[in-house]
Design an enzyme around this catalytic site. Structure first.
Site, PDB file in Angstrom:
ATOM      1  N   LYS A 102      -5.102   9.418  -5.309  1.00 38.81           N
ATOM      2  CA  LYS A 102      -5.367   9.005  -3.934  1.00 38.81           C
ATOM      3  C   LYS A 102      -4.155   9.433  -3.110  1.00 38.81           C
ATOM      4  CE  LYS A 102      -5.767   5.098  -0.825  1.00 38.81           C
ATOM      5  NZ  LYS A 102      -5.475   3.666  -0.636  1.00 38.81           N
ATOM      6  N   GLY A 163      -4.624  -3.312   5.513  1.00 37.81           N
ATOM      7  CA  GLY A 163      -4.253  -4.720   5.453  1.00 37.81           C
ATOM      8  C   GLY A 163      -4.615  -5.538   6.671  1.00 37.81           C
ATOM      9  N   ALA A 189      -9.483   0.902   3.482  1.00 37.88           N
ATOM     10  CA  ALA A 189      -8.613   0.099   4.354  1.00 37.88           C
ATOM     11  C   ALA A 189      -9.395  -0.645   5.431  1.00 37.88           C
ATOM     12  CB  ALA A 189      -7.532   0.952   5.015  1.00 37.88           C
ATOM     13  N   GLY A 190      -8.924  -1.859   5.720  1.00 36.71           N
ATOM     14  CA  GLY A 190      -9.467  -2.661   6.806  1.00 36.71           C
ATOM     15  C   GLY A 190     -10.521  -3.672   6.421  1.00 36.71           C
ATOM     16  N   ASN A 211      -7.777  -3.506  -1.236  1.00 34.92           N
ATOM     17  CA  ASN A 211      -6.756  -4.228  -1.985  1.00 34.92           C
ATOM     18  C   ASN A 211      -6.486  -5.578  -1.341  1.00 34.92           C
ATOM     19  OD1 ASN A 211      -3.410  -3.382  -3.261  1.00 34.92           O
ATOM     20  ND2 ASN A 211      -4.623  -5.210  -3.492  1.00 34.92           N
ATOM     21  N   THR A 212      -5.937  -5.553  -0.118  1.00 32.01           N
ATOM     22  CA  THR A 212      -5.547  -6.796   0.545  1.00 32.01           C
ATOM     23  C   THR A 212      -6.721  -7.740   0.747  1.00 32.01           C
ATOM     24  OG1 THR A 212      -3.837  -5.543   1.719  1.00 32.01           O
ATOM     25  CG2 THR A 212      -4.320  -7.748   2.536  1.00 32.01           C
TER      26      THR A 212
END
Length: 260
Positions: A102, A163, A189-190, A211-212
């Site tokens: 990635k 995040g 993301a997001g 992830n977050t």
């Protein structure tokens, strides 16, 4: 219709799960392992900078990940130049992690938006070097097309800043990207909660990486399961075909045969 035989294919490799998850920000490695299991993910992204790849006598994040079960996706998080990103990918490959990477080349620390000029430069080098490149990029159809033309195996446009948990801020550009490229489109993301993941999948994207959204939840293990279900539900809804939106009502029961 089900998602059982609906495989995600990246560079000829088949995956049953369309959810990819990260390994950072968990309270403990044990919590991370439990969340990975609950997510049902098969591709696990790992920041090369967080992995001890020089001294195998010391504990490493990889000690907690079953590489027979999961496909590792090393990432270049924290890299701000093409040279740094390329060097990081080469280190990961030399350490035996993976040649599917990635690619992240960030523009600044405030937004963590990608620096697309440096990203394109790094992607060209890595593709020529034999890597399977999955680049994190802005939701720009032109950049995504350029990345595909370079030879990237997928494109990973952001749904919102890393995040942020803001969800899919611009579904229209995501749809244009899907019409522009032929390689898989992975929203990266997001994503903040299960509905964000479902919305992304209902647009028709090939997968979601997060992830977050999981690690930062009050109960990461429960959220991992929720994301698993949301990605599957969103994909199934996309394949089923939603009804068109319209201004006025349509009766669900026929008027023929009504009692007079």
């Amino acid at each position: 219709m089900s998602t059982t035989n609906d495989k995600l294919i990246i560079a000829g490799r088949e995956f049953s799960s369309r959810l990819m998850v990260g390994t950072g920000k968990y309270a403990s490695n044990e919590q991370m392992v439990a969340a990975l299991e609950a997510s049902g993910a098969e591709i696990i992204t790992v920041a090369v900078r967080r992995v001890n790849i020089t001294d195998r006598s010391k504990e490493s994040l990889l000690d907690f990940i079953d590489t027979r079960k999961y496909t590792l996706l090393p990432n270049t998080a924290g890299c701000y130049t093409a040279d740094d990103a390329v060097r990081t990918c080469r280190l990961a490959r030399e350490a035996g992690m993976s040649d599917m990477v990635k690619l992240e080349v960030l523009g600044n620390e405030t937004t963590l938006y990608p620096d697309n000029e440096e990203l394109l430069k790094a992607a060209k080098i890595l593709v020529k070097d034999g890597f399977t490149v999955l680049p994190y990029t802005s939701d720009d159809p032109i950049i995504c097309k350029k990345l595909e033309d370079i030879g990237c195996a997928a494109v990973m446009p952001l749904g919102a800043p890393i995040g942020s948990g803001l969800g899919i801020r611009n579904p229209y550009t995501i749809r244009i990207i899907m019409e522009t490229v032929k390689v898989p489109v992975i929203v990266d993301a997001g994503v903040g909660t299960a509905s964000d993941a479902a919305i992304a999948m209902e647009l028709g994207v090939d997968g979601v990486l997060m992830n977050t959204g999981i690690a930062g939840a009050q109960n990461p293990i429960a959220m991992a399961e929720a994301m698993n279900l949301a990605v599957r539900a969103g994909r199934l809804a996309y394949r089923a075909g939603r009804i068109p939106k319209k201004l006025y009502a349509t009766a669900s029961s026929p008027i023929e045969g009504m009692i007079e």
